[in-house]
Design an enzyme around this catalytic site. Structure first.
Site, short mmCIF file in Angstrom:
data_model
loop_
_atom_site.label_atom_id
_atom_site.label_comp_id
_atom_site.label_asym_id
_atom_site.label_seq_id
_atom_site.Cartn_x
_atom_site.Cartn_y
_atom_site.Cartn_z
N GLU A 168 -3.79 -2.76 -7.89
CA GLU A 168 -3.17 -1.44 -7.77
C GLU A 168 -3.84 -0.47 -8.76
O GLU A 168 -3.43 -0.39 -9.93
CB GLU A 168 -1.68 -1.53 -8.10
CG GLU A 168 -0.90 -2.40 -7.15
CD GLU A 168 0.57 -1.97 -7.09
OE1 GLU A 168 1.03 -1.69 -5.98
OE2 GLU A 168 1.21 -1.88 -8.14
N ASN B 258 7.88 -2.38 -2.57
CA ASN B 258 8.38 -2.22 -3.94
C ASN B 258 9.20 -0.93 -3.96
O ASN B 258 8.65 0.16 -3.99
CB ASN B 258 7.18 -2.12 -4.90
CG ASN B 258 7.61 -1.78 -6.32
OD1 ASN B 258 8.80 -1.81 -6.65
ND2 ASN B 258 6.64 -1.45 -7.16
N LYS C 152 11.01 0.22 -6.24
CA LYS C 152 11.15 0.82 -7.58
C LYS C 152 12.62 1.18 -7.82
O LYS C 152 13.49 0.54 -7.27
CB LYS C 152 10.21 2.03 -7.75
CG LYS C 152 8.78 1.66 -7.35
CD LYS C 152 7.75 2.64 -7.78
CE LYS C 152 6.38 2.15 -7.33
NZ LYS C 152 5.29 3.01 -7.77
N GLY D 261 1.55 6.23 -6.25
CA GLY D 261 2.47 7.35 -6.15
C GLY D 261 1.80 8.71 -6.12
O GLY D 261 2.45 9.73 -6.26
N GLU E 208 3.51 0.28 -14.13
CA GLU E 208 4.61 1.06 -14.72
C GLU E 208 5.29 0.26 -15.84
O GLU E 208 5.70 0.82 -16.84
CB GLU E 208 5.62 1.44 -13.61
CG GLU E 208 5.05 2.56 -12.74
CD GLU E 208 5.61 2.60 -11.33
OE1 GLU E 208 6.66 1.98 -11.06
OE2 GLU E 208 4.98 3.27 -10.49
N HIS F 295 3.41 -4.99 -13.21
CA HIS F 295 3.17 -3.69 -12.58
C HIS F 295 2.74 -2.68 -13.65
O HIS F 295 3.23 -2.72 -14.78
CB HIS F 295 4.45 -3.22 -11.88
CG HIS F 295 4.23 -2.04 -10.99
ND1 HIS F 295 4.08 -0.77 -11.49
CD2 HIS F 295 4.10 -1.95 -9.65
CE1 HIS F 295 3.87 0.06 -10.48
NE2 HIS F 295 3.87 -0.63 -9.35
N SER G 172 -0.48 4.09 -2.84
CA SER G 172 -0.42 5.04 -1.71
C SER G 172 -0.86 4.41 -0.38
O SER G 172 -1.42 5.10 0.47
CB SER G 172 -1.22 6.31 -2.02
OG SER G 172 -0.70 6.94 -3.18
P1 PGA Z 1 2.95 3.67 -3.96
O1 PGA Z 1 3.37 2.54 -5.04
O2 PGA Z 1 2.75 2.95 -2.65
O3 PGA Z 1 4.14 4.60 -3.92
O4 PGA Z 1 1.72 4.30 -4.45
C1 PGA Z 1 2.78 1.27 -5.03
C2 PGA Z 1 3.29 0.46 -6.18
O5 PGA Z 1 3.46 1.03 -7.28
O6 PGA Z 1 3.53 -0.75 -6.05
#
Ligand code: PGA
Length: 253
Positions: A167, A9, A11, A173, A97, A95, A212
């Site tokens: 997640e 992903n 982003k 992140g 976000e 997601h 992460s």
């Molecule tokens: P990250 O993001 O691996 O940077 O923690 C995962 C995601 O939001 O899909």
């Protein structure tokens, strides 16, 4: 037997130059034949370019978002048939976000899930608890609620052609990964929730871990019986790190 799947992903990162270097780099790594099933989800504006680079079929293409509408006066939106026409196989739905920053509700996420499948795309449905929910002991109940909210709207049969991604928000992140045991406990619980609707669906559904995930922790996560791959943010922007994750997934297939 469930196969491992690794999804990048990206982003809102990248440029045409990065798309080119990342995907040519990844393809070169993938030709060695030791990657698990792999997909990348670049920003929508780069999907067409990515499709022209991912020609040998080893790495699939996915989108990060989709409209719930098929077409019409929805300025700025991208429909599922458009994504399918560009060669997308997957689309990330729900997601955290998008839930938090764009006020996406379970009802909207369910509509997007249905729209994606109607166009032949496989939705990757994301869910996960906040730190506060985890610390107050509500993680399992909360993710179960998020999952049943969608199942009750789209039907369990629709999960035949879907992927689930756990997640935890506190791990996204942040560099703080859920421990393999913490993630396994949630994945197992999600599968038990699914089994209340359909045992075969529960057994077949791929449940990815995200938050992460990186080159150092991927193999330990994939060793857990209910972790079927990863949804990778930050580490998916580095050819070497993402390749390590794709190989670790294949080794545990
Ligand atoms: P990250 O993001 O691996 O940077 O923690 C995962 C995601 O939001 O899909």
């Amino acid at each position: 037997m469930r196969r491992k799947l690794v999804v990048g992903n990206w982003k809102m990162h990248g440029s045409q130059e990065l798309v080119h270097s990342l995907l040519t780099g990844l393809q070169a790594q993938a030709t060695q034949g030791d990657f698990a099933d792999t997909a990348v989800c670049p920003p929508a504006v780069f999907l067409a370019q990515a499709a022209t680079l991912l020609t040998d079929g080893r790495i699939a293409l996915g989108a990060q978002n989709v409209s719930q509408h098929e077409q019409g006066a929805y300025t700025g939106e991208v429909s599922a048939p458009m994504l399918a026409e560009l060669g997308c196989r997957y689309v990330i739905i729900g997601h955290s976000e998008r839930r938090a920053l764009f006020a996406e509700t379970d009802a909207l996420i369910a509509e997007k899930f249905i729209a994606a499948q109607a166009a032949g795309l496989t939705p990757i449905l994301c869910l996960g608890e906040s730190l506060q929910q985890r610390e107050s002991g509500q993680a399992l109940a909360f993710v179960a609620e998020q999952l049943t909210a969608i199942i009750d709207k789209v039907g369990i049969a629709a999960f035949d052609k879907a992927v689930l991604a756990y997640e935890p928000i506190w791990a996204i992140g942040t560099g703080v990964t859920a421990s393999p045991e913490q993630a396994q406990a949630v994945h197992q619980h999600l599968r038990a929730v699914l089994a209340q609707y359909s045992e075969p669906a529960a057994v077949a559904l791929q449940i990815l871990y995200g938050g992460s995930a990186n080159a150092a922790n991927a193999a330990l996560l994939f060793a857990q019986p209910d972790i079927d791959g990863a949804l990778v943010g930050g580490a998916s922007l580095k050819v070497d790190d993402f390749s390590v994750i794709c190989r670790a997934a294949q080794s545990s297939n």
